[in-house]
Motif scaffolding. Structure first.
Motif, PDB file in Angstrom:
ATOM      1  N   SER A 104      -0.867 -10.195  -1.664  1.00 55.41           N
ATOM      2  CA  SER A 104       0.111  -9.984  -0.603  1.00 55.41           C
ATOM      3  C   SER A 104       0.065  -8.546  -0.122  1.00 55.41           C
ATOM      4  CB  SER A 104       1.513 -10.305  -1.121  1.00 55.41           C
ATOM      5  OG  SER A 104       2.468  -9.817  -0.206  1.00 55.41           O
ATOM      6  N   LEU A 105       0.147  -8.379   1.184  1.00 52.47           N
ATOM      7  CA  LEU A 105       0.170  -7.023   1.732  1.00 52.47           C
ATOM      8  C   LEU A 105       1.595  -6.492   1.831  1.00 52.47           C
ATOM      9  CD1 LEU A 105      -2.609  -6.959   4.447  1.00 52.47           C
ATOM     10  CD2 LEU A 105      -2.721  -6.573   1.993  1.00 52.47           C
ATOM     11  N   SER A 106       2.600  -7.368   1.614  1.00 59.55           N
ATOM     12  CA  SER A 106       3.966  -6.845   1.579  1.00 59.55           C
ATOM     13  C   SER A 106       4.614  -7.308   0.287  1.00 59.55           C
ATOM     14  CB  SER A 106       4.768  -7.266   2.798  1.00 59.55           C
ATOM     15  OG  SER A 106       4.402  -8.566   3.194  1.00 59.55           O
ATOM     16  N   SER A 107       4.468  -6.475  -0.724  1.00 59.33           N
ATOM     17  CA  SER A 107       4.884  -6.852  -2.076  1.00 59.33           C
ATOM     18  C   SER A 107       6.384  -7.098  -2.145  1.00 59.33           C
ATOM     19  CB  SER A 107       4.475  -5.763  -3.061  1.00 59.33           C
ATOM     20  OG  SER A 107       4.771  -4.491  -2.550  1.00 59.33           O
ATOM     21  N   THR A 108       7.162  -6.315  -1.420  1.00 56.55           N
ATOM     22  CA  THR A 108       8.616  -6.480  -1.490  1.00 56.55           C
ATOM     23  C   THR A 108       9.034  -7.830  -0.910  1.00 56.55           C
ATOM     24  OG1 THR A 108       8.808  -4.102  -1.217  1.00 56.55           O
ATOM     25  CG2 THR A 108      10.812  -5.391  -0.942  1.00 56.55           C
ATOM     26  N   LEU A 109       8.458  -8.166   0.251  1.00 55.52           N
ATOM     27  CA  LEU A 109       8.799  -9.448   0.880  1.00 55.52           C
ATOM     28  C   LEU A 109       8.353 -10.610  -0.013  1.00 55.52           C
ATOM     29  CD1 LEU A 109       9.912 -11.013   3.233  1.00 55.52           C
ATOM     30  CD2 LEU A 109       7.723 -10.764   4.395  1.00 55.52           C
ATOM     31  N   SER A 110       7.169 -10.500  -0.597  1.00 54.52           N
ATOM     32  CA  SER A 110       6.701 -11.557  -1.491  1.00 54.52           C
ATOM     33  C   SER A 110       7.643 -11.719  -2.677  1.00 54.52           C
ATOM     34  CB  SER A 110       5.298 -11.239  -2.000  1.00 54.52           C
ATOM     35  OG  SER A 110       4.355 -11.541  -1.002  1.00 54.52           O
TER      36      SER A 110
ATOM     37  N   GLY B  93      14.362 -10.173  -7.084  1.00 53.95           N
ATOM     38  CA  GLY B  93      12.955 -10.533  -6.862  1.00 53.95           C
ATOM     39  C   GLY B  93      12.244  -9.510  -5.990  1.00 53.95           C
ATOM     40  N   ALA B  94      12.939  -9.030  -4.960  1.00 51.82           N
ATOM     41  CA  ALA B  94      12.332  -8.028  -4.077  1.00 51.82           C
ATOM     42  C   ALA B  94      12.013  -6.762  -4.864  1.00 51.82           C
ATOM     43  CB  ALA B  94      13.274  -7.728  -2.909  1.00 51.82           C
ATOM     44  N   LEU B  95      12.957  -6.349  -5.727  1.00 51.23           N
ATOM     45  CA  LEU B  95      12.729  -5.136  -6.526  1.00 51.23           C
ATOM     46  C   LEU B  95      11.555  -5.338  -7.478  1.00 51.23           C
ATOM     47  CD1 LEU B  95      16.424  -4.146  -7.327  1.00 51.23           C
ATOM     48  CD2 LEU B  95      14.854  -3.056  -5.721  1.00 51.23           C
ATOM     49  N   ALA B  96      11.529  -6.516  -8.111  1.00 48.91           N
ATOM     50  CA  ALA B  96      10.423  -6.798  -9.034  1.00 48.91           C
ATOM     51  C   ALA B  96       9.107  -6.853  -8.270  1.00 48.91           C
ATOM     52  CB  ALA B  96      10.674  -8.127  -9.760  1.00 48.91           C
ATOM     53  N   GLY B  97       9.132  -7.479  -7.092  1.00 43.55           N
ATOM     54  CA  GLY B  97       7.912  -7.591  -6.289  1.00 43.55           C
ATOM     55  C   GLY B  97       7.362  -6.245  -5.899  1.00 43.55           C
ATOM     56  N   ARG B  98       8.265  -5.339  -5.534  1.00 50.42           N
ATOM     57  CA  ARG B  98       7.802  -4.015  -5.114  1.00 50.42           C
ATOM     58  C   ARG B  98       7.048  -3.327  -6.254  1.00 50.42           C
ATOM     59  NH1 ARG B  98      12.020   0.111  -2.537  1.00 50.42           N
ATOM     60  NH2 ARG B  98      12.446   0.466  -4.721  1.00 50.42           N
ATOM     61  N   ARG B  99       7.486  -3.583  -7.475  1.00 49.68           N
ATOM     62  CA  ARG B  99       6.800  -2.975  -8.623  1.00 49.68           C
ATOM     63  C   ARG B  99       5.534  -3.733  -9.011  1.00 49.68           C
ATOM     64  NH1 ARG B  99      10.347   0.460 -11.979  1.00 49.68           N
ATOM     65  NH2 ARG B  99       8.706   0.670 -13.508  1.00 49.68           N
ATOM     66  N   TRP B 100       5.638  -5.071  -9.056  1.00 51.54           N
ATOM     67  CA  TRP B 100       4.599  -5.865  -9.724  1.00 51.54           C
ATOM     68  C   TRP B 100       3.564  -6.467  -8.797  1.00 51.54           C
ATOM     69  CZ3 TRP B 100       8.349  -9.011 -13.321  1.00 51.54           C
ATOM     70  CH2 TRP B 100       8.822  -8.141 -14.316  1.00 51.54           C
ATOM     71  N   LEU B 101       3.892  -6.596  -7.528  1.00 52.31           N
ATOM     72  CA  LEU B 101       2.979  -7.334  -6.663  1.00 52.31           C
ATOM     73  C   LEU B 101       2.068  -6.412  -5.859  1.00 52.31           C
ATOM     74  CD1 LEU B 101       5.290 -10.253  -5.471  1.00 52.31           C
ATOM     75  CD2 LEU B 101       3.763 -10.144  -7.439  1.00 52.31           C
ATOM     76  N   ARG B 102       2.107  -5.119  -6.157  1.00 48.65           N
ATOM     77  CA  ARG B 102       1.151  -4.199  -5.514  1.00 48.65           C
ATOM     78  C   ARG B 102      -0.214  -4.397  -6.119  1.00 48.65           C
ATOM     79  NH1 ARG B 102       4.183   0.998  -4.782  1.00 48.65           N
ATOM     80  NH2 ARG B 102       5.618   0.503  -3.103  1.00 48.65           N
TER      81      ARG B 102
END
Lengths: 211, 181
Positions: free
Chosen positions: A152-158, A201-210
Motif C-alpha cells: 500500500s502506498l498509503s499506510s495510514t489509510l490501509s 487501525g490507522a495508527l497501527a497502519g502508519r507504523r506497520w504498513l510502511r
C-alpha cells in the motif's frame, strides 16, 4: 554489491509469495470464528435472538456492520496493490454510512423527544464500547498482518480500512449478544466503537504498513 | 513502446511461473529504464547514490512481486513501486540532499527589485559582504562580466554563481535600506 550481482541473486528466486488476498483468506476466517466463539461462550447469545431479528430494523444491527466490514476489506485489498485505488470502496462505505445515518434519523423520528437521552444511553453502553474493540482485536490483527505483505502506498489509510473491517466484524458479532434494539443506541455506540478501532487501525497502519 | 511492455509482461509472467532465466532477463531489461527514471527524478541526490537507489528499487520489486495481479497491466504496477521507493530513498537522504541550483535559476533571476549597485556608495556597501560574494557582485554587477565567464574564472558552476549573486544583491539591498547592519 554490483547491480548485476543483485539481479543474479534475485533471479535465483523467481516465484512470488502467495497474494495478499490468499493470505487474508487464511487468517481472517479463523479470526472471525474466534471472535464469534468468544462472543458465544464469553458474552452469550441474547436469549430472544430469533424473535428480535425478525424485526428488520433490529436485523440492521448485524447487516450494516457486516456490509461496512465487507466494503472495508475489499478496499483494503485494492489498496494493497501499489497502483490500486479505493474509489469504488469509498462509495460503498459512504452508502453504508448514509444508511446508518438514515436509521439514526429514523430513530429520532420514532422516539419521543423526552426519551432521546434515555434511548441513546441504553443500559449497556460501557459494555458495548468495551466489547466492540475487544472482539475486533483478532480480525483487525489478521487484516493488518495480511496487509503487511501488501504494497500500500498509503499506510495510514490501509490501517484505517483494516480497523474499519475489524470493527465492523466485531460490531456484527457483538450484535448477537447485545440486547439493545433502539437505533439511537446501536447506531451511536456501534458507530463509536467501530470508529475507535478505525483510529487504532490507522495508527497501527502508519507504523506497520510502511515498506 | 508497446513491444517493450509486452516483452516485460511475458517475461515477468514466466518469472512468476518459476522461470529464473526469464526473471533475470526481466530485471536486466527494466534496469536501464529505472536508472533513467532515477537520474531524471533524482537530480537532487548526488549521482554516486543513484545506483544504491536503483538497487533499493529492484529489491522492492522483488519483495512485492506477489502484489502484481496478472490480469492487470504490468507497467502501472511497476512504476508505482519505483516511484514510491525512489521518493522514499530521496527522502531518506534528505539530510544531505545536494540541491542542483540550476533548477532554481529561472525563479531566482526573475525577482524584480531596485538595483542596489545604482547607489553611489555601492562599493562601500560591498565591503560589508563576504569577499567571495563581493567579488561576484563586482565582476557581474559592476564590471559587466557574464555569469558564465565569472563561473569559469572562480571555478564555480554557473548556477552557484547566479545564486550567490542573487543572495548578495538581496543583502546589499537590505544594507542600502538600512534594515540590516
Amino acid at each position: 554489491m554490483t547491480t548485476e550481482d543483485l539481479i543474479r541473486r534475485l533471479a535465483a528466486d523467481p516465484r512470488p509469495a502467495p497474494t495478499v488476498a490468499r493470505t487474508l483468506a487464511r487468517w481472517l476466517g479463523p479470526a472471525v470464528l474466534a471472535a464469534f466463539a468468544s462472543m458465544a461462550f464469553g458474552w452469550g447469545f441474547r436469549p430472544d435472538l430469533l424473535r428480535a431479528y425478525a424485526d428488520p430494523v433490529v436485523a440492521l444491527k448485524v447487516v450494516l456492520p457486516s456490509l461496512l466490514a465487507g466494503a472495508a476489506v475489499v478496499g483494503a485489498l485494492r489498496l494493497a496493490r501499489p497502483e490500486g485505488h479505493t474509489r469504488g470502496s469509498v462509495a460503498a462505505l459512504a452508502l453504508v454510512a448514509l444508511t446508518a445515518l438514515g436509521l439514526w434519523t429514523f430513530g429520532f423520528a420514532v422516539t419521543p423527544r423526552e426519551n432521546w437521552g434515555a434511548a441513546m444511553q441504553g443500559s449497556t453502553l460501557a459494555a458495548c464500547l468495551l466489547s466492540i474493540p475487544t472482539l475486533a482485536f483478532l480480525p483487525t490483527l489478521a487484516l493488518l498482518l495480511a496487509l503487511r505483505r501488501g504494497a500500500s502506498l498509503s499506510s495510514t489509510l490501509s490501517g484505517a480500512l483494516a480497523g474499519l473491517g475489524g470493527g465492523g466484524i466485531a460490531a456484527s458479532v457483538y450484535a448477537f449478544h447485545c440486547p439493545e434494539d433502539q437505533p439511537l443506541f446501536f447506531v451511536t455506540w456501534y458507530g463509536t466503537g467501530i470508529l475507535i478501532v478505525t483510529v487504532l487501525g490507522a495508527l497501527a497502519g502508519r507504523r506497520w504498513l510502511r515498506w | 513502446m508497446p513491444d517493450g511492455e509486452a516483452d516485460w509482461t511475458a517475461l515477468f509472467r514466466a518469472a512468476n511461473g518459476g522461470d529464473r532465466v526469464a526473471y533475470a532477463r526481466f530485471l536486466q531489461e527494466i534496469t536501464p529504464v529505472l536508472r533513467g527514471i532515477i537520474r531524471v527524478r533524482g537530480r537532487s541526490v548526488p549521482a554516486h547514490q543513484h545506483e544504491d537507489i536503483l538497487q533499493e528499487a529492484l529489491l522492492a520489486i522483488h519483495a512485492k512481486r506477489h502484489t502484481w495481479d496478472p490480469a492487470r497491466p504490468l507497467r502501472p504496477w511497476l512504476y508505482a513501486i519505483v516511484r514510491h521507493k525512489v521518493t522514499d530513498a530521496f527522502r531518506a537522504r534528505g539530510a544531505r540532499v545536494e540541491l542542483d541550483l540550476a533548477d532554481f535559476i529561472e525563479i531566482l533571476a526573475a525577482e524584480p527589485g531596485p538595483d542596489p549597485t545604482a547607489a553611489g556608495d555601492a562599493r562601500r556597501l560591498m565591503d560589508q559582504l563576504e569577499p567571495r560574494a563581493a567579488e561576484i557582485v563586482r565582476a557581474i554587477g559592476l564590471d559587466g562580466e557574464t555569469p558564465g565567464a565569472a563561473a569559469e574564472r572562480l571555478q564555480m558552476t554557473e548556477g552557484a554563481i547566479r545564486v550567490a549573486l542573487h543572495r548578495a544583491m538581496k543583502r546589499l539591498s537590505l544594507l542600502a535600506h538600512g534594515t540590516l547592519r
